[in-house]
Design an enzyme around this catalytic site. Structure first.
Site, PDB file in Angstrom:
ATOM      1  N   LYS A 180       0.864  -1.180   0.000  1.00 30.09           N
ATOM      2  CA  LYS A 180       0.000   0.000   0.000  1.00 30.09           C
ATOM      3  C   LYS A 180       0.902   1.232   0.000  1.00 30.09           C
ATOM      4  CE  LYS A 180      -3.723   2.266   2.586  1.00 30.09           C
ATOM      5  NZ  LYS A 180      -4.608   2.158   3.781  1.00 30.09           N
ATOM      6  N   ARG A 199     -10.786   9.833   1.779  1.00 31.57           N
ATOM      7  CA  ARG A 199     -10.694  10.445   3.109  1.00 31.57           C
ATOM      8  C   ARG A 199     -11.925  11.273   3.435  1.00 31.57           C
ATOM      9  NH1 ARG A 199      -4.103  11.469   2.849  1.00 31.57           N
ATOM     10  NH2 ARG A 199      -3.630   9.227   2.943  1.00 31.57           N
ATOM     11  N   ARG A 254       0.986   9.750   6.215  1.00 26.09           N
ATOM     12  CA  ARG A 254       1.155   8.322   6.503  1.00 26.09           C
ATOM     13  C   ARG A 254       2.388   7.735   5.830  1.00 26.09           C
ATOM     14  NH1 ARG A 254      -5.236   7.851   5.539  1.00 26.09           N
ATOM     15  NH2 ARG A 254      -5.887   8.462   7.636  1.00 26.09           N
ATOM     16  N   GLU A 290       7.677  -6.817   0.613  1.00 22.80           N
ATOM     17  CA  GLU A 290       6.520  -6.703   1.505  1.00 22.80           C
ATOM     18  C   GLU A 290       5.461  -7.759   1.167  1.00 22.80           C
ATOM     19  OE1 GLU A 290       5.936  -4.854   4.083  1.00 22.80           O
ATOM     20  OE2 GLU A 290       7.342  -3.182   4.015  1.00 22.80           O
ATOM     21  N   LYS A 321      -2.043  -1.470  -3.819  1.00 24.71           N
ATOM     22  CA  LYS A 321      -2.915  -0.295  -3.764  1.00 24.71           C
ATOM     23  C   LYS A 321      -2.065   0.965  -3.831  1.00 24.71           C
ATOM     24  CE  LYS A 321      -6.327   1.985  -0.772  1.00 24.71           C
ATOM     25  NZ  LYS A 321      -6.990   1.972   0.551  1.00 24.71           N
ATOM     26  N   SER A 328     -10.138   5.543  -4.907  1.00 23.57           N
ATOM     27  CA  SER A 328     -11.100   6.640  -5.022  1.00 23.57           C
ATOM     28  C   SER A 328     -10.658   7.722  -5.988  1.00 23.57           C
ATOM     29  CB  SER A 328     -11.348   7.249  -3.642  1.00 23.57           C
ATOM     30  OG  SER A 328     -10.151   7.775  -3.083  1.00 23.57           O
ATOM     31  N   TYR A 341     -14.912   1.021  -7.213  1.00 22.77           N
ATOM     32  CA  TYR A 341     -16.190   1.701  -6.994  1.00 22.77           C
ATOM     33  C   TYR A 341     -17.052   1.661  -8.257  1.00 22.77           C
ATOM     34  CZ  TYR A 341     -13.515   3.263  -2.988  1.00 22.77           C
ATOM     35  OH  TYR A 341     -12.742   3.273  -1.848  1.00 22.77           O
TER      36      TYR A 341
END
Length: 317
Positions: A187, A197, A209, A225, A240, A266, A305
């Protein structure tokens, strides 16, 4: 071999079907009606009842999997509503499990950013940094609460070191050995999360982050990872976002041959919607091309979505 639709279909290398799509859905506590998300046209913060209806509609189109995100009324420093048995996500998971049964897959996003008053994905130490190990203890509690609420899978998305191993151990110790883990394994700290958000009401109150999400420049690290999450017991691994990281999806699939998901996030959704609304792109053909490109890169599953519309368009093809 390109002259007619039938000839093109005969040698088509990559398929796209509703069963490969996962529909992310938001549920918000304390609202009487579904709330439109302004930056994500066509998406809503649902009530429990509107969530049930939306999931049923999407399922009727052949989409069999759903990822649930919650927006609680109350937030605190450690995000305790995330593991509250009566919390909004636990209630939503129960509603969907009862409505859809085991013919569909209900996946719970497992993180703290929607539940903490500071908006970070873990609990903080005295210096305001995310405390990895203390966060893992909270993730254990969340996983058990989500499993007991009816989740078929949990999706740890916080990018904490050791999160998959900690969650697998917690689930097994609580006799939830049949609950799977869809790990957000690579991610990235991406600019494409902005509309999410708003939808999840989880923007960090300070900082960002990048201390725990991945540097967008690093592909080799992403493979490490992903391998680590596989070794820790993940059942599906995820990259992602999707579109800026198609190379990572391809490399990961080639390197591991493991079930691979990608999140068409998004910001990617909002860009297509905005361009279509302005008449700059044809939405149907653009969405299907985007989703096909993610499949072609190596994703077995796509969180998107666009799931409901894409399933409709595929049925008409």
């Amino acid at each position: 071999m390109r002259r007619t639709p039938a000839l093109r279909a005969l040698i088509r290398e990559t398929d796209l079907a509703p069963r490969q799509l996962i529909a992310p859905l938001f549920v918000k506590e304390g609202v009487a009606d579904a709330v439109a998300i302004s930056s994500m046209p066509g998406q809503f913060q649902h009530t429990l009842e509107s969530l049930r209806k939306e999931a049923t509609e999407i399922a009727s189109r052949g989409v069999t999997a759903f990822m649930v995100f919650g927006v609680p009324e109350r937030k605190d420093a450690e995000g305790s509503e995330a593991w509250n048995p009566d919390g909004i996500v636990q209630r939503a998971l129960n509603v969907l499990h009862q409505e859809l049964g085991d013919d569909h897959v209900v996946i719970a996003d497992l993180c703290l950013d929607e539940y903490t008053d500071h908006g970070h994905c873990g609990v903080l130490d005295d210096d305001g940094n995310v405390n990895n190990d203390a966060t893992l203890e909270r993730y254990r509690r969340i996983a058990i609460a989500q499993a007991e609420a009816g989740a078929h899978m949990v999706g740890p998305s916080g990018m904490m070191d050791g999160q998959v191993a900690a969650i697998r151990e917690a689930l097994d110790d609580a006799d939830h050995t049949d609950v799977g883990i869809m790990a957000y394994a690579a991610k990235f700290a991406s600019a494409f999360y902005g509309p999410f958000r708003e939808a999840a009401e989880c923007a960090p109150r300070f900082g960002d982050r990048s201390g725990y999400q991945m540097d967008p420049a690093n592909a080799d690290e992403a493979i490490r990872e992903i391998r680590a999450d596989i070794d820790e017991g993940a059942d599906v691994v995820m990259v992602k976002p999707a579109l800026p990281y198609l190379d990572v999806i391809r490399r990961a699939k080639d390197a591991t041959a493991f079930p691979m998901a990608a999140y068409n996030v998004s910001g990617e959704y909002a860009m297509v919607k905005a361009a279509a609304q302005n008449g700059w792109l044809d939405e149907r053909s653009t969405v299907l091309e985007v989703l096909t490109s993610i499949r072609r890169a190596g994703a077995d599953l796509i969180l998107t979505y666009h799931a409901k519309d894409a399933a409709d368009w595929l049925a008409q093809a």
